[in-house]
Design an enzyme around this catalytic site. Structure first.
Site, PDB file in Angstrom:
ATOM      1  N   HIS A  75      -5.431 -19.954  13.321  1.00 59.15           N
ATOM      2  CA  HIS A  75      -6.882 -20.310  12.941  1.00 59.15           C
ATOM      3  C   HIS A  75      -7.592 -19.190  12.227  1.00 59.15           C
ATOM      4  CE1 HIS A  75     -10.746 -22.033  13.211  1.00 59.15           C
ATOM      5  NE2 HIS A  75     -11.128 -20.801  13.483  1.00 59.15           N
ATOM      6  N   CYS A 108     -12.258 -27.772  10.856  1.00 53.48           N
ATOM      7  CA  CYS A 108     -11.390 -26.919  10.473  1.00 53.48           C
ATOM      8  C   CYS A 108      -9.844 -27.923  10.508  1.00 53.48           C
ATOM      9  CB  CYS A 108     -11.000 -25.769  11.304  1.00 53.48           C
ATOM     10  SG  CYS A 108      -9.673 -24.791  11.087  1.00 53.48           S
ATOM     11  N   ASP A 161      -7.719  -7.199   2.055  1.00 56.14           N
ATOM     12  CA  ASP A 161      -6.857  -7.186   2.862  1.00 56.14           C
ATOM     13  C   ASP A 161      -7.353  -6.586   4.159  1.00 56.14           C
ATOM     14  OD1 ASP A 161      -6.481  -4.453   1.919  1.00 56.14           O
ATOM     15  OD2 ASP A 161      -5.337  -4.402   3.890  1.00 56.14           O
ATOM     16  N   CYS A 168      -6.635 -26.735  10.364  1.00 50.93           N
ATOM     17  CA  CYS A 168      -5.630 -25.990  10.281  1.00 50.93           C
ATOM     18  C   CYS A 168      -4.628 -26.406  11.562  1.00 50.93           C
ATOM     19  CB  CYS A 168      -5.868 -24.210  10.723  1.00 50.93           C
ATOM     20  SG  CYS A 168      -6.158 -24.271  12.349  1.00 50.93           S
ATOM     21  N   CYS A 177      -6.227 -26.273  15.139  1.00 56.00           N
ATOM     22  CA  CYS A 177      -7.414 -26.962  15.055  1.00 56.00           C
ATOM     23  C   CYS A 177      -7.108 -28.478  15.392  1.00 56.00           C
ATOM     24  CB  CYS A 177      -8.299 -26.890  14.312  1.00 56.00           C
ATOM     25  SG  CYS A 177      -9.145 -25.335  14.467  1.00 56.00           S
ATOM     26  N   ASP A 213       0.984  -1.117  -0.014  1.00 54.47           N
ATOM     27  CA  ASP A 213       0.041  -0.138   0.079  1.00 54.47           C
ATOM     28  C   ASP A 213       0.899   1.168   0.058  1.00 54.47           C
ATOM     29  OD1 ASP A 213      -2.269   1.531  -0.160  1.00 54.47           O
ATOM     30  OD2 ASP A 213      -2.888   0.994   1.963  1.00 54.47           O
TER      31      ASP A 213
HETATM   32 ZN   LIG Z   1      -8.502 -24.099  12.559  1.00 63.03          ZN
END
Ligand SMILES: [Zn+2]
Length: 388
Positions: free
Chosen positions: A333, A302, A264, A304, A307, A91
């Site tokens: 997460h 999830c 963003d 990730c 998780c 930016d």
């Molecule tokens: Zn997660």
């Protein structure tokens, strides 16, 4: 199919497309984590890449203030500095002209910042700002623009549009390479007429993509959403459309429905550090005592890193104990949640199923935690946007 921007499928006004820069491919709609100071707070480049991210955002004002443009150029660029193998959008500092306005003088030919670090003067002019971004190796550059607060008068908005247009023309002439893409920024606040005027001016210039700026600055959320509806008519179909500073899951879905491709926001990492976690049913507050004994991940489905490895009980404990690990696990997460949401969104658009998906998602996604609900209602804006 070797262009910078290829549309893969259109579902009503939503689209899936591919951005290709230096052989790196990014599918849109996409969310870009924010690394204002060359760091996505508490996560390193490998963690971001493991989530799936290949495009992040940094900020040329902050890079100029510290560590300095010449320093970064001599070091070999921002990618090498961060050890980041993906793409970086920078930016321009236009937003800091608004967010650091107490340290700013806006002139006809640029913005004079008094550095928020040591008070030294940083004079940003449109052509220099493009060169600075080229110098540090930015892949997608933004031109210097004027971003105004919500209370700006009609005349101030009109003036800002003219200055932004005049700086946009200067910025285009400053480019020395087509390897770094340059997007134009449409301003106009929530005034639909002014946004149309600004869009006509900016899209008359040969930019690689176009952004809506100046939103998420404290205005009424309904007015903001209203201003987004024009995107499909005002911005050309064959170039990326970037909505700056917006990143709550429901806002993303609504904006994609209008026709935006790129986003963003500091929201996912900022709220993560405050113990607020995304789930498909809305945000949860990990400080809540009810999580103390729950041996389950934040979201069962999830996949990730957080998780897969940690329980709500443990994350609750980390936050109660103010352990830094809590901020990292939560940031992973929240960013994975948005990454996965964008993946599903692309799949739905490819299958022309996005409208129904959006209705279902928005019906399901709400704040189930009364504390967060109240916070979202009264202060949603503070958790939006970008870092100063
Ligand atoms: Zn997660």
């Amino acid at each position: 199919m070797n262009k910078f921007f290829n549309i893969i499928n259109v579902d009503k006004t939503s689209r899936v497309a591919e951005i290709v820069i230096n052989g790196i491919k990014i599918q849109t709609p996409c969310f870009m984590p924010v690394a204002t100071q060359a760091s996505v707070k508490s996560l390193d480049s490998f963690e971001l890449n493991n989530i799936g991210y290949n495009l992040i955002l940094s900020n040329i004002y902050h890079m100029a203030a510290r560590p300095g443009i010449t320093y970064l150029k001599d070091f070999g660029g921002i990618h090498k500095f961060m050890n980041w193998k993906g793409l970086i959008l920078t930016d321009s500092g236009g937003f800091q002209g608004y967010s650091l306005s107490h340290r700013v003088k806006v002139k006809d030919d640029g913005i004079i910042f008094q550095s928020h670090l040591d008070g030294k003067e940083i004079y940003f002019k449109p052509k220099q700002v493009v060169r600075y971004q080229e110098d540090i190796g930015s892949n997608i550059m933004m031109p210097l623009d004027i971003c105004l607060p919500k209370k700006a008068s009609l005349n101030e908005l009109k003036e800002a549009i003219e200055t932004t247009y005049s700086w946009a023309k200067e910025s285009i002439t400053a480019r020395t390479t087509i390897d770094s893409k340059l997007f134009g920024i449409v301003q106009g606040g929530t005034n639909l007429e002014l946004r149309e005027i600004s869009a006509k001016k900016i899209t008359s210039l040969d930019f690689d993509g176009f952004a809506y700026g100046g939103l998420g600055v404290g205005e009424d959320k309904e007015l903001m959403m209203n201003a987004l509806q024009s995107v499909n008519e005002l911005l050309p179909e064959n170039k990326p459309r970037y909505l700056m500073g917006i990143g709550s899951p429901d806002d993303l879905i609504k904006s994609i429905r209008n026709g935006f491709d790129m986003f963003d926001c500091v929201l996912p990492t900022r709220i993560a550090r405050n113990g607020s976690l995304f789930t498909e049913k809305g945000r949860i507050n990990i400080f809540n005592a009810k999580y103390k004994n729950i041996d389950k991940p934040i979201e069962e489905k999830c996949k990730c890193y957080s998780c897969e490895n940690y329980s709500l009980a443990y994350i609750h404990h980390l936050f109660k104990s103010k352990e830094l690990l809590g901020y990292r696990i939560s940031s992973i997460h929240n960013l994975a949640f948005l990454y996965n949401l964008m993946s599903v969104t692309r799949k739905m658009i490819k299958n022309s199923d996005f409208s129904l998906f959006a209705i279902d998602f928005l019906k399901e996604y709400r704040s189930t935690d009364p504390q967060i609900q109240a916070e979202q209602k009264s202060k949603w804006i503070q958790s939006q946007g970008r870092e100063n």
